[in-house]
Design a protein around this motif. Sequence first.
Motif, mmCIF file in Angstrom:
data_model
loop_
_atom_site.group_PDB
_atom_site.id
_atom_site.type_symbol
_atom_site.label_atom_id
_atom_site.label_comp_id
_atom_site.label_asym_id
_atom_site.label_seq_id
_atom_site.Cartn_x
_atom_site.Cartn_y
_atom_site.Cartn_z
ATOM 1 N N ARG A 108 0.813 -1.214 0.000
ATOM 2 C CA ARG A 108 0.000 0.000 0.000
ATOM 3 C C ARG A 108 0.855 1.277 0.000
ATOM 4 O O ARG A 108 0.588 2.196 -0.791
ATOM 5 C CB ARG A 108 -0.951 -0.004 1.193
ATOM 6 C CG ARG A 108 -1.931 1.171 1.212
ATOM 7 C CD ARG A 108 -2.866 1.062 2.403
ATOM 8 N NE ARG A 108 -3.726 -0.101 2.293
ATOM 9 C CZ ARG A 108 -4.887 -0.114 1.626
ATOM 10 N NH1 ARG A 108 -5.305 0.990 1.010
ATOM 11 N NH2 ARG A 108 -5.604 -1.204 1.568
ATOM 12 N N VAL A 166 0.630 4.106 -3.019
ATOM 13 C CA VAL A 166 0.242 5.492 -2.732
ATOM 14 C C VAL A 166 1.314 6.450 -3.217
ATOM 15 O O VAL A 166 1.027 7.508 -3.794
ATOM 16 C CB VAL A 166 -0.018 5.664 -1.224
ATOM 17 C CG1 VAL A 166 -0.218 7.140 -0.882
ATOM 18 C CG2 VAL A 166 -1.234 4.859 -0.797
ATOM 19 N N THR A 187 1.248 6.550 -7.195
ATOM 20 C CA THR A 187 0.066 7.156 -7.819
ATOM 21 C C THR A 187 -0.219 8.564 -7.325
ATOM 22 O O THR A 187 -1.161 9.203 -7.805
ATOM 23 C CB THR A 187 -1.173 6.276 -7.543
ATOM 24 O OG1 THR A 187 -1.302 6.078 -6.129
ATOM 25 C CG2 THR A 187 -1.053 4.935 -8.242
ATOM 26 N N SER A 188 0.564 9.058 -6.381
ATOM 27 C CA SER A 188 0.351 10.426 -5.902
ATOM 28 C C SER A 188 0.784 11.413 -6.972
ATOM 29 O O SER A 188 1.697 11.159 -7.763
ATOM 30 C CB SER A 188 1.136 10.670 -4.615
ATOM 31 O OG SER A 188 0.664 9.832 -3.582
ATOM 32 N N GLU A 207 -3.025 12.861 -2.808
ATOM 33 C CA GLU A 207 -3.003 11.405 -2.767
ATOM 34 C C GLU A 207 -4.227 10.827 -3.482
ATOM 35 O O GLU A 207 -5.287 11.455 -3.535
ATOM 36 C CB GLU A 207 -2.977 10.922 -1.315
ATOM 37 C CG GLU A 207 -1.699 11.286 -0.570
ATOM 38 C CD GLU A 207 -1.686 10.722 0.833
ATOM 39 O OE1 GLU A 207 -2.710 10.106 1.220
ATOM 40 O OE2 GLU A 207 -0.677 10.889 1.532
ATOM 41 N N SER A 244 -7.482 8.267 -4.221
ATOM 42 C CA SER A 244 -8.579 7.819 -3.364
ATOM 43 C C SER A 244 -8.365 6.367 -2.939
ATOM 44 O O SER A 244 -7.555 5.632 -3.521
ATOM 45 C CB SER A 244 -9.916 7.947 -4.108
ATOM 46 O OG SER A 244 -9.910 7.128 -5.269
ATOM 47 N N LYS A 245 -9.114 5.960 -1.921
ATOM 48 C CA LYS A 245 -8.998 4.584 -1.437
ATOM 49 C C LYS A 245 -9.431 3.582 -2.513
ATOM 50 O O LYS A 245 -8.844 2.504 -2.637
ATOM 51 C CB LYS A 245 -9.858 4.406 -0.189
ATOM 52 C CG LYS A 245 -9.353 5.193 1.014
ATOM 53 C CD LYS A 245 -10.234 4.931 2.220
ATOM 54 C CE LYS A 245 -9.726 5.703 3.438
ATOM 55 N NZ LYS A 245 -10.567 5.477 4.641
ATOM 56 N N VAL A 305 -6.562 3.143 -4.940
ATOM 57 C CA VAL A 305 -5.468 2.352 -4.357
ATOM 58 C C VAL A 305 -5.851 0.875 -4.319
ATOM 59 O O VAL A 305 -5.047 -0.010 -4.656
ATOM 60 C CB VAL A 305 -5.134 2.874 -2.946
ATOM 61 C CG1 VAL A 305 -4.113 1.965 -2.269
ATOM 62 C CG2 VAL A 305 -4.598 4.300 -3.013
#
Length: 214
Positions: free
Chosen positions: A153, A157, A160-161, A166, A168-169, A172
């Motif tokens: 994780r 994060v 993909t930031s 950041e 979204s959940k 991710v």
Amino acid sequence: MTVQQLNSNISDDSDDMVSLPSEEEVYRRKYQLLLDRCEVLQQDNERIVNRIQEAKKITKRYRKDIKLLIERLDRHGDGFRAAVTEVEVKPEVPRAPRPASKQTTAKPSEKQNTAPVKKPGPKRKSKADKPEKDPNAPKKPCNAFFQFCQEQRPLVVAETSSEMGEPSKQEVTRQLASRWRALSTEDKRVYVAMFERSKEKYAEEMSAYIKKEQ
């Protein structure tokens, strides 16, 4: 039985065989019957045609007679064309009004009795009925996929930031699921082994917790 009797029987049988009609004779008889039937039908048709001709002649004669009568009436100046035929009209008899149906109003007690009675259904377990979890109890281990998610994780994060912030959940989780599917069986075995070790650790902690509670 003598020879003469046998000969007489044979001769009788031969006579019977000769007397039977042949196939050609049967067809001839059928043909003759059909001819007779056709003649009868032809005669019926001729009679019908004659009747039709007679009806046409009678109709033609009636038309001539009507034409002559109209011409004579016109000569005499009879205004038969403008004549109005009186038709006897029977007066309508007014019907008696139907008596209004009495509407019976139910008493309040009767209304209450006629209301449908709801059957008690199965009771649903509320949150209050569920036993509260002990915060000191050991937590169940995560399966191999969640072991992979916990490890990967932070990397997902970070990758993909962007400048907007950041991800979204949901994004991710989607990235983690796609990466998990892309892993080979050997790579997945690493996380399966981690899950097995977590289960062993959970079993030891749970046994110690139960002994402590007793």
